[in-house]
Design a protein around this motif. Sequence first.
Motif, short mmCIF file in Angstrom:
data_model
loop_
_atom_site.label_atom_id
_atom_site.label_comp_id
_atom_site.label_asym_id
_atom_site.label_seq_id
_atom_site.Cartn_x
_atom_site.Cartn_y
_atom_site.Cartn_z
N ILE A 142 0.87 -1.18 0.00
CA ILE A 142 0.00 0.00 0.00
C ILE A 142 0.90 1.23 0.00
CG2 ILE A 142 -2.02 1.06 1.12
CD1 ILE A 142 -2.49 -1.90 1.02
N ALA A 144 1.26 5.60 -0.40
CA ALA A 144 0.72 6.95 -0.54
C ALA A 144 1.19 7.46 -1.89
CB ALA A 144 1.23 7.84 0.59
N VAL A 166 -4.61 1.16 4.73
CA VAL A 166 -5.50 1.98 3.90
C VAL A 166 -6.19 3.04 4.77
CG1 VAL A 166 -7.64 1.94 2.54
CG2 VAL A 166 -5.85 0.23 2.12
N MET A 169 -3.73 5.83 5.73
CA MET A 169 -3.41 6.80 4.68
C MET A 169 -4.57 7.74 4.42
SD MET A 169 -0.90 4.81 2.12
CE MET A 169 0.38 3.75 2.81
N GLY A 178 -1.08 11.08 1.02
CA GLY A 178 -1.95 9.92 1.07
C GLY A 178 -3.39 10.19 0.64
N VAL A 181 -4.16 6.70 -3.02
CA VAL A 181 -3.41 5.53 -2.58
C VAL A 181 -3.23 4.59 -3.77
CG1 VAL A 181 -3.74 3.43 -1.20
CG2 VAL A 181 -3.99 5.67 -0.12
#
Length: 423
Positions: A142, A144, A166, A169, A178, A181
């Motif tokens: 994951i 930003a 998630v 962010m 962020g 994403v």
Amino acid sequence: MNILLIGSGGREHALAWKLAQSPLCETLYAAPGNPGMLEHAKLVTVDPADHGAVIAFCQEKAVSFVVIGPEAPLVDGLADSLRAAGIAVFGPSKAAAQLEGSKGFVKDLCAREGIPTAAYARHSGKDAALADLARFGLPVVIKADGLAAGKGVIIAETEAEAREAVEFMFSGGFGEAGAEVVIEEFMTGEEASFFAISDGTNVLPFGSAQDHKRVGDGDTGPNTGGMGAYSPTGVFTPEIEAEVMERIVRPTVSALARDNMPYQGVLFAGLMLTAEGPKLIEYNCRFGDPECQVLMMRFEGDLVDLLHRASQVDGLKDAPPVRMRDATALTVVMAARGYPGTPEKGGTIDMRAPHNGRVFHAGTATVDGQLVANGGRVLNVTALGANAREAQALAYAAVDAIDFPSGFCRRDIGWREVARESA
Ligand code: AMP
Ligand code: GLY
């Protein structure tokens, strides 16, 4: 010509050292620079965020060429402002610097051009992102979208960690970076870095390197900006280099040229050498720090000539090929206690004992004539050897000759390469 170098770290000290060696360089200014650069440059205070002030400085001092070290001023468009004022600059425009400034931008470009990279999805809404996680399997990456000082990437091992990343962010954990994403498939393989210099059309390979991101020996502990690096790396064979140039770097440069954002500067590709071949992890729009230090140790040409050519349309067309010493350069970062958390400032450094290394200053200051630590990464202790084993021995001999009681370093920089050499 008079040259202005923007930046203050070990990367910029290495650039200053090499720029100052060029017969084309008259006066070199560094803003703000660091005490290590005093040998090569005049240190000046000009705020790179104030484009008008940088232009005024160049006009006042007859500076005709600016070299931008770090990414922030590039992503902020300093190169565009300088070019508009008729000043040559090494470093991409704001549009082209999106290669580093926006991960989504790069992923879309790769998808359009068929450049090998991890499968991905871009999301600007939390619920859609959460719903999309499952199809990526585990682990999942994951990221930003924007610049997050090298921290905006989370590798989640479990579904709960992925959801948490998630949520983090989208709740502003990495600030504005962020707001969007990118979710990515997890790739496995060995990581290597590759550098290429581009004038927007023509591209010259500038060598490979590997760094050590974790703070502790054996690649343990939290991530850092890099605790050491070496160049070249044996995993980056001439065949892999050719493949990376043809399938990744050239298509990127061509796509940006076609889209009217020609890439002028150094393209730093972070690569995963997977079982299916090299794949792009990310781009940076500047030299790596501390990768630049080891590249400069090996570079045999005239750096002012090369970088200035890259700043001109088609300037690299008839450029001589880049020559790198057929030797290994290795650098050990000496950091201040506390790094990568809050580093201890003000620790004294004594470098009077003789050694055969080259020390680039990264985060130092002079207080009442005494050199002290003034940052997380403080010194880059660098050596050149016939192979990694020799460069490593020389670099650590130099480390041991430096008296920096509040500093520390990893003792295993280069271990992968040394192991390969002994195999
Ligand atoms: P980046 O800031 O994009 O370079 O990511 C930081 C680090 O995360 C990289 O150096 C890799 O070690 C790791 N990483 C990023 N993306 C991936 C991916 N898709 N698969 C595996 N590791 C990754
Ligand atoms: N050493 C990694 C970087 O400069 O991004």
